[in-house]
Design an enzyme around this catalytic site. Structure first.
Site, mmCIF file in Angstrom:
data_model
loop_
_atom_site.group_PDB
_atom_site.id
_atom_site.type_symbol
_atom_site.label_atom_id
_atom_site.label_comp_id
_atom_site.label_asym_id
_atom_site.label_seq_id
_atom_site.Cartn_x
_atom_site.Cartn_y
_atom_site.Cartn_z
ATOM 1 N N GLU A 50 0.845 -1.204 0.000
ATOM 2 C CA GLU A 50 0.000 0.000 0.000
ATOM 3 C C GLU A 50 0.877 1.249 0.000
ATOM 4 O O GLU A 50 1.992 1.244 0.523
ATOM 5 C CB GLU A 50 -0.894 -0.031 1.258
ATOM 6 C CG GLU A 50 -1.810 1.169 1.376
ATOM 7 C CD GLU A 50 -2.920 0.980 2.411
ATOM 8 O OE1 GLU A 50 -2.760 0.149 3.314
ATOM 9 O OE2 GLU A 50 -3.941 1.692 2.294
ATOM 10 N N ASN A 188 -12.540 -1.280 -0.696
ATOM 11 C CA ASN A 188 -11.790 -1.775 0.460
ATOM 12 C C ASN A 188 -12.468 -1.300 1.740
ATOM 13 O O ASN A 188 -12.723 -0.100 1.900
ATOM 14 C CB ASN A 188 -10.361 -1.215 0.437
ATOM 15 C CG ASN A 188 -9.601 -1.529 1.722
ATOM 16 O OD1 ASN A 188 -9.142 -2.652 1.923
ATOM 17 N ND2 ASN A 188 -9.471 -0.544 2.611
ATOM 18 N N GLU A 189 -12.785 -2.227 2.606
ATOM 19 C CA GLU A 189 -13.397 -1.886 3.903
ATOM 20 C C GLU A 189 -14.452 -0.791 3.709
ATOM 21 O O GLU A 189 -14.422 0.253 4.373
ATOM 22 C CB GLU A 189 -12.328 -1.476 4.924
ATOM 23 C CG GLU A 189 -11.349 -2.602 5.199
ATOM 24 C CD GLU A 189 -10.395 -2.361 6.370
ATOM 25 O OE1 GLU A 189 -10.409 -1.270 6.963
ATOM 26 O OE2 GLU A 189 -9.628 -3.289 6.686
ATOM 27 N N TYR A 261 -6.690 -8.990 11.473
ATOM 28 C CA TYR A 261 -5.361 -8.684 12.016
ATOM 29 C C TYR A 261 -5.189 -9.327 13.389
ATOM 30 O O TYR A 261 -6.136 -9.336 14.194
ATOM 31 C CB TYR A 261 -5.171 -7.164 12.143
ATOM 32 C CG TYR A 261 -4.901 -6.506 10.808
ATOM 33 C CD1 TYR A 261 -3.621 -6.517 10.263
ATOM 34 C CD2 TYR A 261 -5.918 -5.899 10.082
ATOM 35 C CE1 TYR A 261 -3.364 -5.935 9.023
ATOM 36 C CE2 TYR A 261 -5.662 -5.304 8.845
ATOM 37 C CZ TYR A 261 -4.380 -5.330 8.327
ATOM 38 O OH TYR A 261 -4.128 -4.759 7.107
ATOM 39 N N GLU A 316 -6.249 -9.064 3.802
ATOM 40 C CA GLU A 316 -5.372 -8.359 4.754
ATOM 41 C C GLU A 316 -5.304 -9.215 6.004
ATOM 42 O O GLU A 316 -6.334 -9.478 6.640
ATOM 43 C CB GLU A 316 -5.904 -6.969 5.101
ATOM 44 C CG GLU A 316 -5.709 -5.964 3.986
ATOM 45 C CD GLU A 316 -6.127 -4.537 4.381
ATOM 46 O OE1 GLU A 316 -6.005 -4.172 5.564
ATOM 47 O OE2 GLU A 316 -6.565 -3.805 3.473
ATOM 48 N N GLN A 365 2.055 -6.016 5.697
ATOM 49 C CA GLN A 365 2.216 -5.706 4.290
ATOM 50 C C GLN A 365 3.595 -6.159 3.852
ATOM 51 O O GLN A 365 4.380 -6.591 4.679
ATOM 52 C CB GLN A 365 2.021 -4.228 4.065
ATOM 53 C CG GLN A 365 0.622 -3.730 4.451
ATOM 54 C CD GLN A 365 0.331 -2.315 3.946
ATOM 55 O OE1 GLN A 365 1.127 -1.687 3.280
ATOM 56 N NE2 GLN A 365 -0.852 -1.807 4.311
#
Ligand code: AHR
Length: 511
Positions: A50, A188-189, A261, A316, A365
């Site tokens: 990103e 995204n989200e 996460y 992610e 990432q």
């Protein structure tokens, strides 16, 4: 003792009081070579890059005039390291950044910088990077703050032939051949940073983007990934899958995203280095919890898609920890330790167990941000423990899952109880069987005794990754503190026996 599956062991470990596990009792593992599961899609080893912190600028892009060795502005050291990982796909340009990205400001000779974004690394540079490391492009389009027409034109720029107006613009910018876009992210989200959209509003937008944002390069089929929930209540997943089941007209999706996460609690507060055993266990429990989240979301998908046509794309995942002291908190800089190596192995194992539904995943990432493969500082570069796990697991890419049965036992500390070990196995396309074993316990070595009935093998060899301490790191000056070592084991009487270090990851191929 009953043989439990890993999942059952997790459940038992979370509910039952801690049972003492004799330090020297080997873990009995049975490989069921006659059975096979789903193919472990190579795309679960995907990465995420990103425009955030120095993930792109400094980490990948140094510019053509840099004194740091580069090919057309892209770091040579980073490219060489990533090639060895056989990275299947890279998701770009975000994340939250994707929903504010203006692709036109990042093409051609006249780059137009934004606030904090020089736009010197744009579409053509990303595609060059993807080609240099030999990976597929996963492009996340801006569904949050732009239009379906704008995203459609971006895809036209990338994938149309050179006699199309936007294909001609790409050719003028140096690339007459259409690019290949293997995966398209539809926002995204969108429930959060991607526009705070309600599930129904998102579904309406997503359908238009899915229909009109076309791939013109027939050489490369393109999969579309819709936004799913990020670990909270799963209303997005239900809304998207319900719409998918009843779809008509020209839209479709091939994937539904999940972001998960490992944090040990939100907001991220666990230190990424200099931590104790309690913080080790507090983080390592999260990939185990991810197994439950995947089950919940898979069950929702099963309701509408029992044939599992739509993949769950965990696009992610990784450790999100307190920012490294002295760093800009917004840059999401954190250290990477042996704890990250254990976390990476456990997470990949979870994906492999759900390989029938989880066919894509992207660690967050790739470079310098969150749980990175690689850290850079100007001309210096270091490979992290996480990098080494990804390298050791390369044989599992597109291999077929082979079930293992074992009693995972328990490891307990500071009120946290976890399985003591984990293991997966798979058969690669050449027929070779690979076994990955993880010793979660940071204090005691573990002996695995793997019963290989029906498999012809005389030995096993591979690599093991351990460290002096669970918070050991590789630094620019001492880059081999955590590095894989060659390991081999004899097979006697159809049994493979190997003792592995505390908090270690080992991958072995049967020979
Ligand atoms: O990976 C960092 C951020 O985490 C991404 O931009 C966003 O999608 C997620 O919330």
């Amino acid at each position: 003792m009953h043989l439990l599956t890993f999942a059952a062991a997790i459940a038992a470990a979370l509910i039952l009081p801690v049972a003492a596990h004799a330090a020297d009792a080997p873990v009995q593992v049975t490989l069921d070579a006659a059975k096979s599961g789903a193919v472990i899609d190579r795309n679960i080893f995907g990465q995420f890059a990103e425009h955030l912190g120095s993930g792109i600028y400094g980490g990948i892009w140094v510019g053509k005039d840099s004194t740091i060795p580069n090919t057309r502005g892209i770091r040579k050291d980073v490219v060489a390291a990533l090639k060895a990982l056989k990275v299947p796909n890279v998701r770009w340009p975000g994340g939250c950044f994707a929903d504010q990205y203006n692709w036109r400001r990042g093409i051609g000779p006249d780059r137009r910088p934004g606030v904090g974004e020089p736009n010197s690394f744009g579409t053509d540079e990303f595609m060059d990077f993807a080609q240099q490391i030999g990976t597929d492009a996963y492009i996340s389009v801006n569904l949050g703050s732009s239009t379906a027409q704008d995203a459609a034109e971006w895809l036209e720029y990338m994938t149309a032939p050179a006699d199309d107006a936007l294909g001609a613009e790409r050719a003028k910018n140096g690339h007459p051949e259409p690019y290949k876009v293997a995966i398209l992210g539809l926002g995204n989200e969108s429930w959060g940073c991607g526009g705070s959209m309600s599930p129904d509003f998102y579904v309406s937008e997503m359908k238009r983007f899915s229909q009109f944002v076309r791939n013109y390069n027939a050489v490369q089929p393109m999969k579309r990934v819709a936004v799913g929930e990020g670990g909270g209540e799963p209303s997005y997943n239900d809304a998207v899958m319900k719409a998918w089941k009843g779809r008509s007209g020209g839209w479709d999706i091939e994937g539904l995203s999940l972001h998960f996460y490992a944090t040990g609690g939100w907001p991220p507060h666990l230190p990424s280095a200099g931590f104790d055993e309690k913080d080790y266990a507090a983080l390592v429990k999260d990939p185990i919890a991810m197994d439950g989240v995947i089950k919940t979301y898979s069950a929702i998908m099963d309701k509408y898609d029992p044939e599992k046509k739509v993949a769950l794309a965990v696009d992610e995942w990784g450790a999100w920890l307190a920012p490294s002291p002295g760093s800009n908190p917004g840059a999401l800089v954190q250290q990477n330790t042996q704890r990250d190596a254990v976390l990476a192995a456990l997470s990949i194992n979870v994906f492999a167990r759900h390989a029938d539904r989880v066919r894509m995943a992207n660690i967050a990432q790739m470079i310098n941000v969150l749980q990175a493969m690689i850290l850079t500082d100007k001309d210096k570069m270091v490979l992290t423990p996480t990098y080494h796990v990804f390298h050791m697991y390369v044989p599992f890419q597109d291999a077929t899952f082979v079930p293992l049965t074992f009693d995972a036992g328990t490891y307990a500390t500071n009120g946290i109880t976890l399985p003591r070990v984990d293991a997966i196995a798979a058969r690669d396309k050449a027929g070779k069987i690979w076994i990955a074993v993880t010793n979660i316990d940071p204090k005691s070595p573990v002996t695995f005794s793997v019963s290989l009935a029906g498999v012809k093998a005389t030995k096993a060899s591979g690599q093991t990754l351990s460290a002096p301490k669970v918070d050991s790191v590789n630094t620019f000056d001492a880059s081999n503190i955590v590095a894989p070592k060659a390991v081999s084991a004899k097979v006697t009487g159809a049994k493979l026996t190997i003792t592995v270090a505390p908090a270690s990851v080992t991958v072995l191929g049967l020979e």
